[in-house]
Structure formats: structure tokens, C-alpha cells
Design an enzyme around this catalytic site. Structure first.
Site, PDB file in Angstrom:
ATOM      1  N   GLU A 169      -8.751   7.604 -18.767  1.00  0.00           N
ATOM      2  CA  GLU A 169      -7.784   8.550 -19.343  1.00  0.00           C
ATOM      3  C   GLU A 169      -6.489   7.821 -19.697  1.00  0.00           C
ATOM      4  OE1 GLU A 169      -8.822  12.537 -16.656  1.00  0.00           O
ATOM      5  OE2 GLU A 169      -7.610  10.951 -15.792  1.00  0.00           O
ATOM      6  N   THR A 223      -7.416  15.063 -17.755  1.00  0.00           N
ATOM      7  CA  THR A 223      -8.400  16.019 -18.253  1.00  0.00           C
ATOM      8  C   THR A 223      -8.512  17.189 -17.281  1.00  0.00           C
ATOM      9  OG1 THR A 223     -10.156  14.780 -17.183  1.00  0.00           O
ATOM     10  CG2 THR A 223      -9.705  14.266 -19.501  1.00  0.00           C
ATOM     11  N   LYS A 237      -8.332  23.956 -14.804  1.00  0.00           N
ATOM     12  CA  LYS A 237      -8.749  23.556 -13.448  1.00  0.00           C
ATOM     13  C   LYS A 237      -8.839  22.032 -13.390  1.00  0.00           C
ATOM     14  CE  LYS A 237     -13.024  23.954 -10.716  1.00  0.00           C
ATOM     15  NZ  LYS A 237     -13.473  22.569 -10.861  1.00  0.00           N
ATOM     16  N   ASP A 238      -8.073  21.423 -12.475  1.00  0.00           N
ATOM     17  CA  ASP A 238      -8.133  19.963 -12.360  1.00  0.00           C
ATOM     18  C   ASP A 238      -8.302  19.547 -10.907  1.00  0.00           C
ATOM     19  OD1 ASP A 238      -5.705  20.094 -11.063  1.00  0.00           O
ATOM     20  OD2 ASP A 238      -4.696  18.633 -12.355  1.00  0.00           O
ATOM     21  N   ASP A 287     -14.488  20.117 -20.340  1.00  0.00           N
ATOM     22  CA  ASP A 287     -15.646  20.963 -20.018  1.00  0.00           C
ATOM     23  C   ASP A 287     -15.207  22.405 -19.850  1.00  0.00           C
ATOM     24  OD1 ASP A 287     -15.168  21.303 -16.843  1.00  0.00           O
ATOM     25  OD2 ASP A 287     -14.648  19.294 -17.490  1.00  0.00           O
TER      26      ASP A 287
HETATM   27  N1  ADE Z   1     -11.335  17.478 -14.809  1.00  0.00           N
HETATM   28  C1  ADE Z   1     -12.079  17.643 -15.904  1.00  0.00           C
HETATM   29  N2  ADE Z   1     -12.899  18.703 -15.785  1.00  0.00           N
HETATM   30  C2  ADE Z   1     -12.660  19.235 -14.562  1.00  0.00           C
HETATM   31  C3  ADE Z   1     -13.181  20.328 -13.848  1.00  0.00           C
HETATM   32  N3  ADE Z   1     -14.126  21.108 -14.345  1.00  0.00           N
HETATM   33  N4  ADE Z   1     -12.699  20.566 -12.609  1.00  0.00           N
HETATM   34  C4  ADE Z   1     -11.756  19.774 -12.080  1.00  0.00           C
HETATM   35  N5  ADE Z   1     -11.220  18.732 -12.702  1.00  0.00           N
HETATM   36  C5  ADE Z   1     -11.665  18.452 -13.940  1.00  0.00           C
END
Ligand code: ADE
Length: 242
Positions: free
Chosen positions: A17, A93, A177-178, A203
């Protein structure tokens, strides 16, 4: 203008990234951040707007990037105590939601407080402690000017989303959501440093395809969108002196 402006600290978890972002921002090569951490630091920007990009580095035991909340908090703490930044940005991301209109490669700026969705402690004040809820700077005007999306960010240490996670995320009204944002935002709040997140969607967690497959397929595209968006975000932040 002060002779030496305080830097902006940009924290990104993974090297895949960070590398395109460092190129887009013409930063120097990565150096170790601390003798006992895998984290790296690149510097650049201008004298009036210095910039430091830190990554969480490489876990040599498992031969992967050191993603997640533990290295996120440690890296942020070490970098912020060393640099005294004027602003901390957690970029990278994230997962998005079809039901909230997200598409792969959409770039979001954080809106409202960052929360956790995997820390369930139903014991009085431990319950809100688990959720966290750390403030972000209002960058809605910047999102409008740059045509970026705004979303409430939620953090957990898993890529997938359990049913309990999904309930917690729905209850908090989060739409991205990360695995790092709340940990970095916690450090920023302890040190009273303004914080924002900039996240590009790899995603859609409520789509039928496995999240991990989507992540692998879409990583390069999402990171390219992030790297294209960040220089304009920095210009806007400087112009509006956030
Ligand atoms: N980073 C990228 N996609 C993710 C996900 N679905 N959940 C947590 N962190 C992410």
C-alpha cells in the site's frame, strides 16, 4: 509561517500500500523507525509542509507485513513521540459495503469517530471502552471538493466479518472496515493530535465472494486509486490548514 513546520504523519500498514503512495508523493527511501520495531519511515514534502510516511514493517517470523492493531498502535506511538506531528493520517485499504453504495477502488475520508467492532466487553463502562470511539477532524468539505466518499470507520483484527462483528458494525452505523484505524486514532487522541483516515476499498464484505479473494484481486487497483487521491488530499489539508 514558522521556520520549521511540524510534519504530517502518514501511517500505512502494508508495504504494497505504501510504495505507490511514496512514489506519488516523491518521498525518500524507507529507513528503520526504531531498533526494536519492524516499522519503517520515509520523509519528504516541503519545508512548509514536511511529511513522514511510516509503515508497520515486516514480521520476519511469519514473513508477512505486520498488519493489525498491535503494530498500528506501537508504530503510531513511536512515530508521533519522535516527530510531534500536527496531524496523523491513517491511510490504506478497507472493506466496504454494497448496501452502503461502496464500489471497489472508492476512496473514503473518515467521518465522525472511529470505533472498534471486535472488542465485546459487556461489563459496565468496559463496554464503551471496548468500542473506543476516537475523534476525527471534520474533512467533509474536502471530500466534497475532491469528489471522495465519506464514511464512518470501524476497526477489528480480522479480515472477515463474523455475525457478531456485523451486528456491532450495523449498530455503530459504520460503512468502512479496516484493521488499524482505531488503534492509530487512539494514539492520536492520547497525544491530542488531530486524526483522519483515508481508505480505498479492496472488497465488499457483504458481497457473496470471499473477502480474502476480493482483497488479493483488487489490491493493486485500490492502492493505485489511493495513491492518486492522496496528493490532492494533502493540498486540500494544507489549504484549509487542518
Ligand atoms: N482491509 C481491506 N479489506 C478489509 C476488510 N474487509 N476488513 C478489514 N480490513 C480490510
Amino acid at each position: 509561517m514558522p521556520l520549521m513546520s511540524k510534519p504530517t504523519l502518514l501511517q500505512i500498514a502494508m508495504e504494497a500500500e505504501a510504495a505507490p503512495v511514496a512514489k506519488a508523493l516523491a518521498l525518500g527511501s524507507p529507513q528503520p523507525l526504531h531498533q526494536h520495531l519492524p516499522a519503517t519511515i520515509r520523509t519528504g514534502g516541503s519545508p512548509s509542509a514536511p511529511l513522514a510516511l511510516v509503515t508497520q514493517g515486516h514480521d520476519s517470523r511469519f514473513n508477512v507485513d505486520a498488519i493489525g492493531t498491535q503494530p498500528a498502535a506501537l508504530t503510531a506511538w513511536v512515530a508521533a513521540t519522535r516527530l510531534s506531528p500536527r496531524l496523523i493520517i491513517n491511510a490504506g485499504t478497507a472493506g466496504g459495503f454494497e448496501k452502503h453504495g461502496a464500489a471497489i477502488g472508492d476512496v473514503y475520508l473518515s467521518e465522525g469517530p472511529v470505533v472498534y467492532h471486535h472488542r465485546r466487553i459487556p461489563l459496565g463502562n468496559f463496554e464503551p471502552y471496548g468500542v473506543g470511539s476516537y475523534p476525527t477532524v471534520d474533512v467533509s468539505a474536502i471530500a466534497r471538493r475532491l469528489g471522495l466518499k465519506l464514511g464512518k470507520l470501524t476497526t477489528g483484527d480480522s479480515l472477515d466479518m463474523s455475525e457478531q462483528d456485523a451486528r456491532q458494525i450495523a449498530a455503530s452505523g459504520s460503512s468502512i472496515k479496516d484493521m488499524e484505524g482505531a488503534a492509530v486514532a487512539w494514539v492520536a487522541s492520547l497525544m491530542q493530535i488531530p486524526f483522519i483516515a483515508v481508505k480505498s476499498i479492496t472488497d465488499l464484505v457483504d458481497a457473496p465472494h470471499p473477502t480474502a479473494d476480493q482483497f488479493v484481486t483488487n489490491l493493486d487497483r485500490a492502492v493505485a486509486r489511493l495513491a492518486a487521491a492522496l496528493p490532492a488530499v494533502f493540498n486540500e489539508l494544507d489549504r484549509s490548514s487542518v
